[in-house]
Design a protein around this motif. Structure first.
Motif, PDB file in Angstrom:
ATOM      1  N   ALA A   1      -4.182 -16.517   5.024  1.00 32.55           N
ATOM      2  CA  ALA A   1      -5.423 -16.133   5.032  1.00 32.55           C
ATOM      3  C   ALA A   1      -5.526 -15.160   3.620  1.00 32.55           C
ATOM      4  N   MET A   2      -4.355 -14.557   3.091  1.00 32.29           N
ATOM      5  CA  MET A   2      -4.274 -13.876   1.937  1.00 32.29           C
ATOM      6  C   MET A   2      -4.910 -14.799   0.688  1.00 32.29           C
ATOM      7  N   GLU A   3      -4.224 -15.838   0.860  1.00 31.32           N
ATOM      8  CA  GLU A   3      -4.571 -17.013  -0.334  1.00 31.32           C
ATOM      9  C   GLU A   3      -5.917 -17.742  -0.004  1.00 31.32           C
ATOM     10  N   ASP A   4      -6.817 -17.110   0.770  1.00 32.74           N
ATOM     11  CA  ASP A   4      -8.158 -17.698   1.283  1.00 32.74           C
ATOM     12  C   ASP A   4      -8.125 -19.258   1.645  1.00 32.74           C
ATOM     13  N   LYS A   5      -6.905 -19.731   2.260  1.00 34.96           N
ATOM     14  CA  LYS A   5      -6.786 -20.922   2.640  1.00 34.96           C
ATOM     15  C   LYS A   5      -7.114 -21.164   4.075  1.00 34.96           C
ATOM     16  N   MET A   6      -7.494 -19.866   4.770  1.00 33.52           N
ATOM     17  CA  MET A   6      -7.809 -19.731   5.890  1.00 33.52           C
ATOM     18  C   MET A   6      -8.759 -18.330   6.153  1.00 33.52           C
ATOM     19  N   ASP A   7      -9.698 -18.390   6.967  1.00 35.73           N
ATOM     20  CA  ASP A   7     -10.648 -17.177   7.146  1.00 35.73           C
ATOM     21  C   ASP A   7      -9.711 -16.071   7.879  1.00 35.73           C
ATOM     22  N   PHE A   8     -10.187 -15.046   7.796  1.00 32.75           N
ATOM     23  CA  PHE A   8      -9.379 -13.823   8.153  1.00 32.75           C
ATOM     24  C   PHE A   8      -9.630 -13.770   9.530  1.00 32.75           C
ATOM     25  N   GLU A   9     -10.792 -14.078  10.179  1.00 30.62           N
ATOM     26  CA  GLU A   9     -10.932 -14.104  11.824  1.00 30.62           C
ATOM     27  C   GLU A   9     -10.095 -15.170  12.289  1.00 30.62           C
ATOM     28  N   THR A  10      -9.805 -16.452  11.795  1.00 26.98           N
ATOM     29  CA  THR A  10      -9.183 -17.356  12.328  1.00 26.98           C
ATOM     30  C   THR A  10      -7.628 -17.049  12.272  1.00 26.98           C
TER      31      THR A  10
ATOM     32  N   ASP B   1       2.137 -13.583 -10.518  1.00 28.04           N
ATOM     33  CA  ASP B   1       2.640 -12.456 -10.032  1.00 28.04           C
ATOM     34  C   ASP B   1       3.370 -11.462 -10.869  1.00 28.04           C
ATOM     35  N   MET B   2       4.492 -12.125 -11.117  1.00 24.24           N
ATOM     36  CA  MET B   2       5.628 -11.574 -12.069  1.00 24.24           C
ATOM     37  C   MET B   2       5.060 -11.046 -13.323  1.00 24.24           C
ATOM     38  N   GLY B   3       4.120 -11.888 -13.785  1.00 25.92           N
ATOM     39  CA  GLY B   3       3.691 -11.598 -15.284  1.00 25.92           C
ATOM     40  C   GLY B   3       2.675 -10.345 -15.090  1.00 25.92           C
ATOM     41  N   PHE B   4       2.089 -10.296 -14.130  1.00 28.48           N
ATOM     42  CA  PHE B   4       1.217  -9.308 -13.795  1.00 28.48           C
ATOM     43  C   PHE B   4       1.996  -7.905 -13.656  1.00 28.48           C
TER      44      PHE B   4
ATOM     45  N   PRO C   1     -12.506  -2.969 -11.199  1.00 29.30           N
ATOM     46  CA  PRO C   1     -12.270  -3.236  -9.689  1.00 29.30           C
ATOM     47  C   PRO C   1     -11.505  -4.568  -9.697  1.00 29.30           C
ATOM     48  N   THR C   2     -11.864  -5.365 -10.428  1.00 32.49           N
ATOM     49  CA  THR C   2     -11.157  -6.839 -10.303  1.00 32.49           C
ATOM     50  C   THR C   2      -9.450  -6.656 -10.566  1.00 32.49           C
TER      51      THR C   2
ATOM     52  N   LEU D   1      -4.225  -5.944  -7.717  1.00 28.35           N
ATOM     53  CA  LEU D   1      -3.224  -5.024  -7.581  1.00 28.35           C
ATOM     54  C   LEU D   1      -3.024  -5.148  -5.886  1.00 28.35           C
ATOM     55  N   ASP D   2      -4.213  -4.825  -5.116  1.00 28.74           N
ATOM     56  CA  ASP D   2      -4.154  -4.712  -3.863  1.00 28.74           C
ATOM     57  C   ASP D   2      -3.523  -5.857  -3.302  1.00 28.74           C
ATOM     58  N   ARG D   3      -4.037  -7.112  -3.523  1.00 27.33           N
ATOM     59  CA  ARG D   3      -3.418  -8.341  -3.011  1.00 27.33           C
ATOM     60  C   ARG D   3      -1.932  -8.525  -3.416  1.00 27.33           C
ATOM     61  N   LEU D   4      -1.521  -8.168  -4.479  1.00 26.52           N
ATOM     62  CA  LEU D   4      -0.231  -8.162  -4.921  1.00 26.52           C
ATOM     63  C   LEU D   4       0.642  -7.092  -3.839  1.00 26.52           C
ATOM     64  N   ILE D   5       0.166  -6.005  -3.508  1.00 23.84           N
ATOM     65  CA  ILE D   5       0.760  -5.285  -2.734  1.00 23.84           C
ATOM     66  C   ILE D   5       0.929  -5.707  -1.311  1.00 23.84           C
ATOM     67  N   GLN D   6      -0.092  -6.530  -0.879  1.00 23.83           N
ATOM     68  CA  GLN D   6      -0.038  -6.987   0.549  1.00 23.83           C
ATOM     69  C   GLN D   6       1.010  -8.176   0.354  1.00 23.83           C
TER      70      GLN D   6
END
Length: 102
Positions: free
Chosen positions: A75-84, A17-20, A43-44, A49-54
């Motif tokens: 959830a952000m790191e896709d280790k859990m689904d958003f609904e859960t 993230d810091m490199g980005f 778009p990628t 950038l949107d994920r970094l902002i979050q």
């Protein structure tokens, strides 16, 4: 700035993230240039950038409630689904609200 005065949101970012962020600043915030640097589409880079902002916003609010922050991060790191994640946070807030009413 010393490590002791480093803001929590900044300390929560990993090396990637810091490199980005460094590349983003050096490219004057040009997402088009960032896409070229990383060899990906605009778009990628926008999604990254949107994920970094979050992640930064989450780091700023981490002190408010560590449990909610953890669930959101998973959830952000896709280790859990958003609904859960939404369900867990909702149930947690109901439980903590009931405790406060007592």
């Amino acid at each position: 700035m010393t490590l002791e005065t480093l803001p929590d949101w900044l300390a929560a970012l990993d090396e990637e993230d810091m490199g980005f962020i460094r590349k983003f600043v050096l490219s004057s915030g040009s997402l088009k240039e960032m896409a070229g640097l990383y060899g990906v589409t605009y778009p990628t880079v926008r999604l990254r950038l949107d994920r970094l902002i979050q992640k930064i916003r989450l780091g700023e609010s981490a002190a408010a409630d560590p449990y909610v922050t953890l669930v959101k991060r998973l959830a952000m790191e896709d280790k859990m689904d958003f609904e859960t994640a939404k369900l867990l946070i909702s149930q947690y807030k109901k439980a903590t609200d009931q405790k406060e009413e007592r």
